[in-house]
Write a protein that holds these residues in place. Structure first.
Motif, PDB file in Angstrom:
ATOM      1  N   GLU A 168       0.836  -1.194   0.300  1.00 42.20           N
ATOM      2  CA  GLU A 168       0.041  -0.131  -0.019  1.00 42.20           C
ATOM      3  C   GLU A 168       0.754   1.211   0.062  1.00 42.20           C
ATOM      4  O   GLU A 168       1.917   1.198   0.602  1.00 42.20           O
ATOM      5  CB  GLU A 168      -0.961  -0.127   1.193  1.00 42.20           C
ATOM      6  CG  GLU A 168      -2.033  -1.012   1.152  1.00 42.20           C
ATOM      7  CD  GLU A 168      -3.123  -0.919   2.372  1.00 42.20           C
ATOM      8  OE1 GLU A 168      -2.876  -0.061   3.199  1.00 42.20           O
ATOM      9  OE2 GLU A 168      -3.914  -1.612   2.298  1.00 42.20           O
ATOM     10  N   ARG A 173      -3.476   2.942  -1.068  1.00 35.80           N
ATOM     11  CA  ARG A 173      -3.851   2.287  -2.278  1.00 35.80           C
ATOM     12  C   ARG A 173      -2.867   1.090  -2.552  1.00 35.80           C
ATOM     13  O   ARG A 173      -1.828   1.390  -2.472  1.00 35.80           O
ATOM     14  CB  ARG A 173      -3.904   3.243  -3.283  1.00 35.80           C
ATOM     15  CG  ARG A 173      -4.694   4.363  -3.440  1.00 35.80           C
ATOM     16  CD  ARG A 173      -4.777   5.423  -4.349  1.00 35.80           C
ATOM     17  NE  ARG A 173      -3.353   6.048  -4.052  1.00 35.80           N
ATOM     18  CZ  ARG A 173      -3.015   7.405  -4.467  1.00 35.80           C
ATOM     19  NH1 ARG A 173      -3.623   8.038  -5.392  1.00 35.80           N
ATOM     20  NH2 ARG A 173      -1.732   7.960  -4.285  1.00 35.80           N
ATOM     21  N   ARG A 174      -3.571   0.029  -3.249  1.00 32.36           N
ATOM     22  CA  ARG A 174      -2.625  -1.199  -3.486  1.00 32.36           C
ATOM     23  C   ARG A 174      -1.989  -0.885  -4.729  1.00 32.36           C
ATOM     24  O   ARG A 174      -2.324  -0.317  -5.744  1.00 32.36           O
ATOM     25  CB  ARG A 174      -3.579  -2.102  -3.640  1.00 32.36           C
ATOM     26  CG  ARG A 174      -4.276  -3.123  -2.415  1.00 32.36           C
ATOM     27  CD  ARG A 174      -5.302  -4.011  -2.596  1.00 32.36           C
ATOM     28  NE  ARG A 174      -4.717  -5.135  -3.686  1.00 32.36           N
ATOM     29  CZ  ARG A 174      -4.558  -6.284  -3.365  1.00 32.36           C
ATOM     30  NH1 ARG A 174      -4.419  -6.412  -2.174  1.00 32.36           N
ATOM     31  NH2 ARG A 174      -4.139  -7.041  -4.409  1.00 32.36           N
ATOM     32  N   LYS A 175      -0.699  -1.127  -4.864  1.00 32.87           N
ATOM     33  CA  LYS A 175       0.331  -1.166  -6.065  1.00 32.87           C
ATOM     34  C   LYS A 175       1.235  -2.504  -5.920  1.00 32.87           C
ATOM     35  O   LYS A 175       1.462  -2.980  -4.983  1.00 32.87           O
ATOM     36  CB  LYS A 175       1.116   0.272  -5.878  1.00 32.87           C
ATOM     37  CG  LYS A 175       2.143   0.294  -4.695  1.00 32.87           C
ATOM     38  CD  LYS A 175       2.929   1.756  -4.753  1.00 32.87           C
ATOM     39  CE  LYS A 175       4.000   1.448  -3.884  1.00 32.87           C
ATOM     40  NZ  LYS A 175       4.780   2.955  -4.007  1.00 32.87           N
TER      41      LYS A 175
END
Length: 200
Positions: A168, A173-175
């Motif tokens: 995150e 946010r996921r990446k």
């Protein structure tokens, strides 16, 4: 007629080979230790050393779009591709001009960005790993194509799909957590299927 090859390997991740899983890895699904690669090539296609490959002048901006790709990962892969071409004796340019022999386009879509159906629409192929991963891993795809300069005819395409570790960012946010060994793995896997000959 183009030649299409489909390959699958077990016990590999986009962020590096894992020869001996630890306890936490052993609890994960075996599906996450697979990758799939599809190669679509004109018969006999190869690059010669000292030829020039350039970023595709019509596609790069669209494929780097954050609606389609993880931009941070895209930029890391772009640098790695440039370095790989150079190490193999191929001239690489980020701007296309009359010196280009081939144009290169690539994308790094994730399962959260593009579905298999959308991948098929955009690229004409989807490697199709069976699931989307879990909280720790997500499906990631590297697609790369080479086109004849000016005529824009696709000569070679590769699609690699594997499970990439995620993290995150500061906004939660996921990446994709691309690590150097993972980038090396993906690039070397892709270039295994691109023949490069000594210049005559």
């Amino acid at each position: 007629m183009k030649k299409v090859l489909l390959f699958s390997a077990v016990a590999v991740l986009i962020n590096g080979c894992v020869p001996v899983p630890d306890d936490s890895q052993a609890q994960r699904s075996g599906q996450q230790y697979r990758d799939t690669i599809i190669v679509n090539s004109e018969p006999g296609f190869s690059l010669s050393k000292n030829q020039t490959v350039c970023s595709h002048p019509l596609l790069e901006e669209a494929l780097r779009n954050p609606q389609r790709s993880d931009v941070q990962a895209y930029d890391k892969i772009h640098v790695a591709l440039e370095q790989k071409f150079t190490s193999l004796g191929i001239n690489y340019q980020t701007t296309a001009n009359q010196d280009c022999d081939y144009w290169m386009a690539f994308a790094l879509p994730t399962s959260q960005k593009l579905s298999d159906e959308q991948l098929m629409t955009l690229f004409g192929v989807s490697p199709g790993l069976a699931d989307d991963g879990n909280d720790q891993f997500q499906r990631a795809t590297l697609m790369m194509s080479l086109y004849t300069a000016q005529s824009n005819y696709q000569m070679w395409q590769v699609s690699l799909q594997a499970f990439a570790e995620v993290e995150e960012d500061e906004m939660g946010r996921r990446k994709i957590a691309l690590k150097p060994e993972g980038v090396d793995y993906a690039i070397n896997r892709v270039f295994t299927y691109l023949e490069i000959k000594d210049s005559e």
